[in-house]
Design a protein around this motif. Sequence first.
Motif, PDB file in Angstrom:
ATOM      1  N   LEU A 270      -6.821  -2.111  -6.719  1.00 24.64           N
ATOM      2  CA  LEU A 270      -5.990  -0.857  -6.641  1.00 24.64           C
ATOM      3  C   LEU A 270      -7.013  -0.143  -5.577  1.00 24.64           C
ATOM      4  CD1 LEU A 270      -4.955   0.192 -10.300  1.00 24.64           C
ATOM      5  CD2 LEU A 270      -3.574  -0.839  -8.513  1.00 24.64           C
ATOM      6  N   VAL A 271      -6.117   0.403  -4.493  1.00 21.29           N
ATOM      7  CA  VAL A 271      -6.690   1.212  -3.567  1.00 21.29           C
ATOM      8  C   VAL A 271      -5.925   2.673  -3.575  1.00 21.29           C
ATOM      9  CG1 VAL A 271      -7.544  -0.756  -2.132  1.00 21.29           C
ATOM     10  CG2 VAL A 271      -5.254   0.475  -1.488  1.00 21.29           C
ATOM     11  N   PRO A 272      -6.474   3.576  -2.886  1.00 23.18           N
ATOM     12  CA  PRO A 272      -5.868   5.010  -2.794  1.00 23.18           C
ATOM     13  C   PRO A 272      -4.793   4.803  -1.865  1.00 23.18           C
ATOM     14  CG  PRO A 272      -8.156   5.202  -2.958  1.00 23.18           C
ATOM     15  CD  PRO A 272      -8.303   3.831  -2.628  1.00 23.18           C
ATOM     16  N   PRO A 273      -3.837   5.526  -1.971  1.00 21.03           N
ATOM     17  CA  PRO A 273      -2.595   5.614  -0.974  1.00 21.03           C
ATOM     18  C   PRO A 273      -3.168   6.106   0.196  1.00 21.03           C
ATOM     19  CG  PRO A 273      -2.069   7.045  -2.593  1.00 21.03           C
ATOM     20  CD  PRO A 273      -3.311   6.391  -3.253  1.00 21.03           C
ATOM     21  N   GLY A 274      -3.068   5.627   1.588  1.00 14.54           N
ATOM     22  CA  GLY A 274      -3.348   6.215   2.684  1.00 14.54           C
ATOM     23  C   GLY A 274      -4.654   5.921   3.149  1.00 14.54           C
TER      24      GLY A 274
ATOM     25  N   VAL B  63       0.017   4.288  -7.579  1.00 11.84           N
ATOM     26  CA  VAL B  63       1.283   5.308  -7.807  1.00 11.84           C
ATOM     27  C   VAL B  63       2.210   4.940  -8.756  1.00 11.84           C
ATOM     28  CG1 VAL B  63       0.958   5.798  -5.176  1.00 11.84           C
ATOM     29  CG2 VAL B  63       2.249   4.062  -5.900  1.00 11.84           C
ATOM     30  N   GLY B  64       3.001   6.004  -9.061  1.00  8.53           N
ATOM     31  CA  GLY B  64       4.062   5.655 -10.090  1.00  8.53           C
ATOM     32  C   GLY B  64       3.624   5.085 -11.442  1.00  8.53           C
TER      33      GLY B  64
ATOM     34  N   PRO C 222       0.756  -1.256   0.085  1.00 10.32           N
ATOM     35  CA  PRO C 222      -0.007  -0.133  -0.096  1.00 10.32           C
ATOM     36  C   PRO C 222       0.934   1.309  -0.085  1.00 10.32           C
ATOM     37  CG  PRO C 222       0.236  -0.922   2.177  1.00 10.32           C
ATOM     38  CD  PRO C 222       1.013  -1.760   1.251  1.00 10.32           C
ATOM     39  N   SER C 223       1.588   1.309  -0.818  1.00  9.26           N
ATOM     40  CA  SER C 223       2.734   2.541  -1.119  1.00  9.26           C
ATOM     41  C   SER C 223       2.073   3.821  -1.154  1.00  9.26           C
ATOM     42  CB  SER C 223       3.940   2.137  -1.942  1.00  9.26           C
ATOM     43  OG  SER C 223       4.728   0.974  -1.662  1.00  9.26           O
TER      44      SER C 223
END
Length: 371
Positions: free
Chosen positions: A306-310, A291-292, A266-267
């Motif tokens: 896929l999940v949103p970071p944070g 991300v990236g 979960p970066s």
Amino acid sequence: MSFHQPHHRQKIPVIRHHVAGGTEHGGGIGRLVSYVLATDGGRLRHSVCDTRGSKWRPLGSSFRLVAAMMAMALSASATVQHLHIAGRGSTLRKLILGCWANMLGRPYVLHLHDYDYAADLDRRPAWQQRAIGRLFTRAAQVIVLGQRDAATVTCRLGVDPSRVVVLRNCVPDPGRRQRQGSAGTRILFLGRLSARKGVPELVEALARPELRDKPWTAVLAGDGEVDETRRALARLGLSDKVRLPGWVDAAAAQKLRDESDILVLPSHAEGFAMSVLEGLAQGMAVVTTRVGAHDEVLEDEVNCLLVPPGDVTALAAALRRLIDDEGLRSRLGQAARRLYETDFSMTRYLHRLEALDAKAIPQPPLFGKLP
């Protein structure tokens, strides 16, 4: 590694990879270079030069840099310096090596691996930004992991787009997982235990009521904030469900993937994470963040989640879906494996990398055009 042997009078060009920490302590970059060296079918020779050493010490770093510069000075004209670059100290080391290569008339290729190079540039004074711009514009080729970094080096650093190539990371084929059936779902995190990798959110998600009593166990493998993570797990009552083995080598990491069902990363920031790619290669159900270059390769609900970071709530929900639904895990894992087989052949990667390096050689090799 093996390579085509041309006529005995023809000299095989050498690609010298400059990696901080070498293949043993160079993190994801070092691991990628080790895969390049181990892959058969190449037509150039590859060597590695450690520009930092296994530990950050000023004297040791200076020695490594001097050794790299001497090796560059003594190299034949058919040697290309392949400078693997990231932010922070890596950029400063490559500025020195790039300047030295220019003084010697040695061509070099820059290979950018960074989770947010634009932000790294923003933190630097103007004179450093100008020097970095010269480093990149004088490179024979610039290799990036995704379109975000391509935009950074062209728009921010002024590199001609014709000399910028997107080349995704690759890993050797580990074969399909040999997961044996057992009670409970096994969750695996591979990477540095840190805030950037989303470990605090992962721990919090695992402690959520909707997950706590589910039949799962987890392994969080990596160095970094191990003690802090262990204390957080104890505080949340998860010590009996989550194991922290610390840093593991490649063989142990593959064994952990074989024994696990879900790979989670979960970066908050990545280039293109090697651990995600390795999870895809072994047909795991992957949960990661947008991300990236992840969004350029991965499809939510098709070959991963896929999940949103944070976002702890979204992360917990994704993990719960996979724990509850073996069919979903199987479908995502099969699609992940197909994506790897279609797009991430290590032999094809090696050929593309060598073709880019060969463009930097002043006098192309006599044995013909590379694939």
